[in-house]
Design an enzyme around this catalytic site. Structure first.
Site, PDB file in Angstrom:
ATOM      1  CD  GLU A 287      -1.818   2.323   1.537  1.00 14.47           C
ATOM      2  OE1 GLU A 287      -1.455   3.170   0.668  1.00 14.47           O
ATOM      3  OE2 GLU A 287      -1.935   2.581   2.729  1.00 14.47           O
ATOM      4  CB  CYS A 321      -1.576   6.692   2.251  1.00 10.77           C
ATOM      5  SG  CYS A 321      -2.434   5.540   3.318  1.00 10.77           S
TER       6      CYS A 321
END
Length: 524
Positions: A287, A321
């Site tokens: 990720e 993020c």
């Protein structure tokens, strides 16, 4: 608190008991800072010859913990321990693994205030974000346990071959890979360690955990929850030290059967390439960040949009993020929305994250602090204007930590590189667009595809969901334009450069990533 369920969507109006419990934990924690913590290898407390001090970004004079500076030998020892424990753990009935992992999740919930206080001091998250990180970890582990139970251990009877005179039985079984490596980031050090760790363990893998250096302490406290739950020695191993030495030794080792990494695109891509230099392909779950857009239509509820954008742009100082880092606004409502954003952002309180009234604490370290100053200078040179923010905070307590103003940027040309570069800081660019097609074109014109938000009419919402290139999408959500995913509600994962697996954590399809299929055919 019987009627209150803490999630990132509900944390904005918590019961008073949450505040009282957190305040008490902070007071106790500050009296016991600076203790030494070991690595954990094969159930043993392991020290290294070298140590490092874990300083708080809130006040860099505070040494929160003394941690071990592990090396490549410690990496190998941890992998050896995990390999030795794998046969026992993988053959432990899945029901027993579920029982132990549920106990670990329960311990996390019992310790939520102590863990939340440590999180705030080490990461710089405000109190509710810190408590949310801890609770999310428990919920991620619970969800993996639920999926294992729901799928009855992933043992499935397949069809019988049409063989005359024979009885053919075919059974599909998902089995663990072996030794799994979890390399976790600083921003969600609990959830993004505990979530993948819980999935790997429930599936029957053994673990080596390597946290970010900035947040090694809080991850050690997570490992204590696994150990105290009764997970056997060698099943969970914990090492700390530099990524360039200890971390690289882990990635380079042929003893690693699978890895989960959460962090920057550049580091993740290097890991992906390094991990491919093996005798055969091994699973890697990545990720790798985002450059998340918020699209605001002329038909939007601007009050909702304002609240949602503020929360997603500046929660955890933009160090998510999933942060809302780009806002694209249709021309006819641009001035109105910009005015609202300026007024609301100007009221955000920056300070000690353990303070009840603080919304934004410090950024995590000096490097991020300096990056903020450099980006703001680049924006200034590139023609952008600061709607709010643009400076670091100085004077008094601010001189002791890494405090940056919450910053909205307007008038920066869409051609500027910072419209596509992930800054990972409290800096969000706002742009004016002619129509929704232009907004969508700009929104999708990046390497990333993690989260995205939209504010507009129901008809436009369907168009947005169909056209946007992102793994986690929200429409008309005041709780957060691009942030706030929760296990079992919004599975979290990205497209394109934001993720490698195509399956989102906390969702239906995540747990099987930690297992490979074996088909068993028996002919009688």
């Amino acid at each position: 608190m019987a009627d209150f369920k803490l999630t990132y969507a509900t944390m904005f109006n918590p019961p008073e008991e949450l505040h009282a419990g957190f305040d008490k934990a902070v007071e106790k924690l500050k009296k016991n800072m600076g203790q030494e913590y070991t690595m954990l290898i094969d159930g043993k407390e392991v020290k290294a010859d070298e140590k490092f001090d874990d300083h708080s970004p809130v006040n860099t004079d505070w040494v929160l913990a003394k941690m071990q500076k592990g090396n490549s030998k410690h990496a190998q020892d941890a992998l050896t321990a995990a390999r030795k424990a794998f046969p026992m753990w993988s053959h432990t009935p899945w029901q027993k693994r579920v029982e132990l992992l549920r106990k670990a999740a329960s311990l996390i919930e019992e310790r939520i205030f102590d863990l939340g206080a440590a999180m705030a001091l080490e990461v710089g998250k405000n109190r509710m974000e810190s408590l949310g990180d801890v609770q999310e970890t428990a919920d991620l582990i619970y969800y993996s346990c639920y999926q294992m139970e729901k799928n009855d251990g992933y043992i499935v009877e397949m069809g019988k071959d049409p063989l005359v005179g024979y009885d053919a039985r075919n059974v599909s079984v998902l089995r663990p890979y072996g030794v799994w490596l979890v390399v976790s980031p600083f921003n969600f050090p609990f959830a993004l360690t505990g979530g993948p760790a819980g999935a790997a363990l429930v599936a029957g893998n053994t673990l080596v955990i390597k946290p970010a250096t900035d947040t090694a302490w809080i991850v050690r406290l997570l490992v204590d929850c696994f150990r105290d739950a009764g997970i056997p020695d060698g099943v969970v191993n914990f090492v700390t030290g530099p990524g360039s030495t200890l971390g690289q030794a882990l990635v380079d080792s042929s003893e690693v059967d699978g890895v989960t990494f959460t962090g920057s695109f550049d580091v993740g891509m290097k890991m992906f390439q390094d991990f491919g230099k093996r005798n055969y392909v091994r699973p890697i779950i990545l990720e790798l960040g985002g450059k998340n857009p918020v699209v605001v239509s002329k038909n939007a509820d601007l009050e909702r949009a304002t609240i949602g954008i503020i929360r997603s742009a500046f929660g955890l100082q933009g160090q998510k993020c999933s942060a809302a880092s780009r806002v694209l606004v249709e021309d006819s409502v641009y001035d109105d929305l910009v005015g609202r954003l300026k007024e609301t952002a100007s009221k955000l309180v920056i300070g000690d994250p353990t303070d009840r009234n603080t919304y934004n604490g410090p950024v995590v370290n000096k490097s991020s602090y300096n990056d903020f100053k450099d980006f703001c200078e680049e924006i200034n040179q590139g023609g952008g204007k600061f709607l709010v923010g643009g400076n670091v905070k100085t004077g008094g307590m601010f001189d002791k930590g890494y405090y940056c103003e919450s910053t909205f940027v307007v008038d920066l040309p869409f051609s500027h590189r910072l419209w596509k570069h992930e800054m990972f800081l409290p800096i969000t660019t706002i742009g004016r667009v002619k129509n929704m097609d232009e907004a969508m074109s700009i929104a999708n014109d990046v390497n990333y595809g993690l989260t995205a938000g939209f504010y507009g009419s129901p008809e436009e919402t369907e168009w947005f969901f169909d056209k946007i290139e992102a793994g986690v999408t929200y429409a008309n959500r005041p709780q957060g334009a691009t942030t706030g995913a929760w296990p079992g509600f919004q599975p979290f994962g990205g497209w394109k450069g934001s993720g490698s697996s195509g399956k989102n954590a906390g969702g239906h399809y995540y747990l099987p990533l930690y297992m490979h299929e074996q088909i068993r055919t028996l002919v009688k």
